[in-house]
Write an enzyme that holds these catalytic residues in place. Structure first.
Site, mmCIF file in Angstrom:
data_model
loop_
_atom_site.group_PDB
_atom_site.id
_atom_site.type_symbol
_atom_site.label_atom_id
_atom_site.label_comp_id
_atom_site.label_asym_id
_atom_site.label_seq_id
_atom_site.Cartn_x
_atom_site.Cartn_y
_atom_site.Cartn_z
ATOM 1 N N CYS A 39 -74.766 16.709 6.554
ATOM 2 C CA CYS A 39 -73.550 17.507 6.705
ATOM 3 C C CYS A 39 -72.358 16.651 6.312
ATOM 4 O O CYS A 39 -72.288 15.475 6.701
ATOM 5 C CB CYS A 39 -73.412 17.980 8.151
ATOM 6 S SG CYS A 39 -71.935 18.982 8.443
ATOM 7 N N HIS A 44 -76.973 26.857 8.072
ATOM 8 C CA HIS A 44 -76.195 25.639 8.354
ATOM 9 C C HIS A 44 -74.695 25.927 8.245
ATOM 10 O O HIS A 44 -73.922 25.570 9.145
ATOM 11 C CB HIS A 44 -76.615 24.529 7.380
ATOM 12 C CG HIS A 44 -75.821 23.272 7.495
ATOM 13 N ND1 HIS A 44 -76.373 22.071 7.877
ATOM 14 C CD2 HIS A 44 -74.489 23.027 7.280
ATOM 15 C CE1 HIS A 44 -75.426 21.144 7.901
ATOM 16 N NE2 HIS A 44 -74.268 21.696 7.535
ATOM 17 N N GLU A 45 -74.293 26.573 7.145
ATOM 18 C CA GLU A 45 -72.855 26.800 6.928
ATOM 19 C C GLU A 45 -72.277 27.748 7.975
ATOM 20 O O GLU A 45 -71.192 27.513 8.508
ATOM 21 C CB GLU A 45 -72.596 27.318 5.516
ATOM 22 C CG GLU A 45 -72.947 26.350 4.407
ATOM 23 C CD GLU A 45 -72.397 24.955 4.610
ATOM 24 O OE1 GLU A 45 -71.304 24.820 5.196
ATOM 25 O OE2 GLU A 45 -73.068 23.994 4.220
ATOM 26 N N HIS A 81 -71.287 26.438 11.346
ATOM 27 C CA HIS A 81 -69.964 25.821 11.476
ATOM 28 C C HIS A 81 -68.947 26.820 12.036
ATOM 29 O O HIS A 81 -67.950 26.418 12.638
ATOM 30 C CB HIS A 81 -69.475 25.299 10.122
ATOM 31 C CG HIS A 81 -70.083 23.995 9.712
ATOM 32 N ND1 HIS A 81 -69.850 22.819 10.376
ATOM 33 C CD2 HIS A 81 -70.929 23.681 8.688
ATOM 34 C CE1 HIS A 81 -70.511 21.829 9.775
ATOM 35 N NE2 HIS A 81 -71.176 22.330 8.754
HETATM 36 NI NI NI Z 1 -72.286 21.039 7.459
#
Ligand code: NI
Length: 179
Positions: free
Chosen positions: A101, A143-144, A147
């Site tokens: 990341c 994953h994105e 956030h």
């Molecule tokens: Ni990330």
């Protein structure tokens, strides 16, 4: 071109639940998209979320439409801007794989993700997006979008014996910043 500073783990702005976008196709939103894409490209990232540059909005970009120099063997993911996303797992299958990341530079960890997901949301013009994807594409979008819910990948890990510095885990690999 504006390459923005990427916040690092420990910054409380990475832990917020991001606000939904309420107005599409505005100058502000197009500028934010340009900054996200410029910053992602400059870091050779596979994706980037607005909270990573300190913007409290539900907007992520990912994919390049071409091979990522840092993940040359990974399948090609189309360049996508995704706003106000909803992710729904399809089936119960999980896959474990390495992630990095840009907000956790220099490290990699083994992270479980849904193998197949449907994701919906909107592009910058407010046009709906609805895709069913699997594998690396599914991993990147999970994953994105994490956030946007204040989650960094270490918070999804279950086995911390598989967490470490890229240069130690993968000696010989050019260990640039990770995404
Ligand atoms: Ni990330």
């Amino acid at each position: 071109m504006t390459v923005r500073t990427i916040l690092k783990m420990g910054d409380p702005r990475l832990l917020r639940i991001a606000q939904p976008v309420t107005e599409f196709d505005t100058d502000e939103l197009h500028l934010l998209l340009t900054d996200l894409l410029d910053t992602m490209r400059a870091a050779n990232g596979a994706g980037l979320a607005a909270p990573q540059i300190g913007v409290d909005l539900q907007m992520v970009v990912f994919g390049s439409g071409q091979p990522n120099p840092r993940y040359p063997q990974a399948p090609i993911v189309p360049r996508t801007v995704l706003i106000n996303p909803v992710i729904t797992p399809i089936g119960a299958d999980e896959q474990l794989d390495w992630e990095g990341c840009l907000s956790v530079p220099g490290m990699r960890g083994m992270v479980p993700r849904w193998s197949q997901v449907r994701y919906t949301g909107f592009d910058v013009w407010g046009e709906p997006i609805d895709r069913t994807v699997e594998g690396f594409h599914a991993r990147v979008v999970q994953h994105e979008c994490d956030h946007l819910w204040g989650k960094l990948y270490p918070m999804r890990m279950r086995d911390f014996t598989q967490f470490g510095f890229t240069e130690v885990l993968f000696p010989g690999i050019d260990a640039q910043e990770n995404d």
